[in-house]
Design an enzyme around this catalytic site. Structure first.
Site, PDB file in Angstrom:
ATOM      1  N   LYS A  97       0.840  -1.195   0.000  1.00 12.50           N
ATOM      2  CA  LYS A  97       0.000   0.000   0.000  1.00 12.50           C
ATOM      3  C   LYS A  97       0.877   1.248   0.000  1.00 12.50           C
ATOM      4  O   LYS A  97       1.932   1.265   0.655  1.00 12.50           O
ATOM      5  CB  LYS A  97      -0.898  -0.047   1.244  1.00 12.50           C
ATOM      6  N   SER A 177      -9.507   1.884   3.064  1.00 15.23           N
ATOM      7  CA  SER A 177      -8.348   2.613   2.545  1.00 15.23           C
ATOM      8  C   SER A 177      -7.376   1.705   1.821  1.00 15.23           C
ATOM      9  O   SER A 177      -6.635   2.153   0.950  1.00 15.23           O
ATOM     10  CB  SER A 177      -7.638   3.380   3.666  1.00 15.23           C
ATOM     11  N   SER A 201      -9.885  -1.214   7.360  1.00 11.06           N
ATOM     12  CA  SER A 201      -9.255  -0.951   6.068  1.00 11.06           C
ATOM     13  C   SER A 201      -8.429  -2.096   5.502  1.00 11.06           C
ATOM     14  O   SER A 201      -7.898  -1.973   4.400  1.00 11.06           O
ATOM     15  CB  SER A 201      -8.396   0.320   6.144  1.00 11.06           C
TER      16      SER A 201
END
Length: 519
Positions: A97, A177, A201
């Protein structure tokens, strides 16, 4: 320097990639690919090319990947030149990420405000993955600032990466997210990815994209070098196609980091091998409690899939305890937000202070001002009221923050998960992770139908989601959560459920972009 995908040209038309390797089937799991590498059936370079090609062909539609790392090719060649291939992740490609630092790459947290944030070293969790043999292919898109910018935010949108989309239905949200991580793995643009979670998330995008996702116990995995929201709830976690693959990654990720005080006991409390207990019989004799308050809000289709999952669990030898008492989740919402906003201000300022001199936005106040000055590109759909509230919040020493933090930890931990496990003699609590993906709508924002993430998120306890079925051709997940350091037990039970339930279909992607000719 990383390559942003908007300017990326991949001349792969002549790459030597066997057709058998190109198929998006069970060969996409980490465990299957590791076997192929060790058997000499595929090289690290071939695997890397395979996924670079898929990213090139499908990412323009999905916008799940925000950047590729040109160092990956050199790393793959180096792996292929090694004779010993006993590393647990030898030659396996991963995405991380884009709020996690990787040497030589920009860490944006999805924001143009950090477009010059080129990092000089890996976050410890990335260093651990590389030491285990993994190849970092690039960065996954995410909700800007991990979704702590606006109450009207749309999951998966960032000013740096655009709107990530759910590969099962491009009109629908990839959730959370870690949205790009979830969409990329579901679409087989990569076999696995690392996400981060504060509250939902990892598990939400995993569930909505038909994946396994594990939010580990807080303190099991280092958070150093990760753009933060809140130190009391943040953690990185694996997002994979199978429970076995999640265990493989956790083996590499878990461990103490002297720079992260929360991990001081990780080396002593972690499992020596998270793969060791994976068994089809791991549910036999287990007691699982339904938090019925987390089930009632779902539609009939989601409830039906959940009830079918309960039948599978029972068939594997588990005892299901219904109507488990649990504190009302709405009672912690205000206090949780107080904690998140207060910690966000302190923790983000601490991270930004470590950024290179080329980064001009070095405080939360700077970021807020940058957003105002660049509103047309940074805030076209929603504003930054949560950031402004965080800037106005008090310090970590304020009584209001400390009292709120203590209240929610007590309610969700000792008086919540711990009390339920003890009262009903349970091994874990279960519920649907969330509902099916909703339509992306910038006016409405995220429209989430239920969530099981908050208790474990606040308590700092582990939470595993495993795909349980399809609702209107969209995946939904089953959540299992329990007390601190029970990560291995959750993986064991999740594995047994996964092996017993029918496999979910992979998404049908739109036609791929044509290959670019070699220059």
């Amino acid at each position: 320097m990383q390559l942003r995908l908007s300017i990326l040209t991949l001349a792969l038309a002549s790459a030597a990639i066997p057709l058998s390797v190109m198929a998006a089937d069970d060969s996409d799991t980490l465990s299957a690919q590791l076997r192929q590498i060790r058997q000499g059936k595929v090289s690290a370079t071939q695997l890397l090319h395979k996924y670079q090609l898929r990213i090139h062909q499908h990412n323009p539609t999905l916008q799940a990947v925000i950047a590729l790392d040109p160092q990956a090719a050199q790393a793959a060649v180096a792996k292929d030149q090694q004779k010993k291939r006993n590393l647990p992740l030898f030659g396996l490609p991963l995405l991380i990420k884009d709020n996690i630092d990787a040497q030589g790459m920009v860490t944006t947290a999805g924001s143009l405000a950090l477009s010059e944030n080129i990092r000089n070293e890996d976050a410890p969790v990335v260093a651990r993955l590389r030491a285990a043999g993994a190849i970092i292919v690039g960065k996954a898109n995410l909700s800007e600032w991990a979704n702590l910018r606006s109450t009207h935010a749309s999951s998966g949108w960032s000013s740096a990466g655009g709107q990530a989309r759910n590969p099962y239905d491009l009109t629908r949200s990839p959730c959370g997210s870690s949205s790009g991580s979830g969409a990329a793995v579901a679409a087989r643009l990569i076999p696995a990815a690392i996400g981060t979670e504060t509250d939902g998330s990892v598990v939400c995008p995993a569930a909505i994209n038909g994946l396994v996702g594990l939010k580990p116990t807080i303190g099991l995995v280092s958070r150093t070098g990760i753009v933060p929201i809140a130190h009391s709830q943040d953690t990185a976690g694996p997002m994979t196609l199978t429970v076995r693959d999640a265990a493989m990654l956790l083996n590499a990720m878990a461990g103490s980091d002297p720079k992260d005080i929360a991990t001081r006991d990780a080396d002593q409390r972690r499992s020596p091998d998270y793969l060791a207990g994976l068994s089809k019989t791991a549910l036999k004799g287990k007691r699982l409690g339904i938090v019925r308050a987390m089930v009632d809000s779902y539609d009939a289709d989601t409830k039906a899939v959940f009830e079918h999952s309960l039948a599978i669990l029972r068939a594997q030898g588990a005892t299901i305890v219904d109507q488990v008492d649990f504190p009302a989740l709405e009672d912690v919402e205000k206090d949780e937000m107080t904690v998140l906003l207060t910690e966000f201000k302190a923790d983000l300022n601490a991270y930004l202070a470590t950024t290179p001199d080329s980064v001009r936005n070095r405080t939360l106040a700077d970021v807020i001002q940058f957003n105002r000055e660049n509103a047309a590109t940074v805030m076209p759909y929603f504003a930054q009221e949560l950031m402004e509230q965080a800037q106005a919040a008090g310090s970590l020493n304020d009584a209001a923050y400390r009292e709120a933090s203590a209240r929610i930890k007590q309610k969700m931990g000792k008086d919540g998960i711990d009390a339920a496990l003890k009262k009903y003699h349970l091994d874990a609590l279960i519920a649907p992770t969330t509902g099916a993906a909703w339509v992306i709508d910038y006016k409405a924002g995220d429209v989430i139908e239920g969530s099981a993430s908050t208790p474990a998120a606040i308590a700092g306890y582990p939470h595993l989601t495993v795909p349980m079925g399809m609702v209107r051709n969209l995946p939904v997940g089953l959540s299992l959560f329990a007390g601190a350091w029970s990560d291995a037990q959750l993986l064991n039970m999740g594995y047994a459920f996964e092996q017993a339930r029918p496999a979910l279909p992979a998404p049908h992607l739109p036609p791929a972009m044509p290959l670019l000719a070699k220059p």
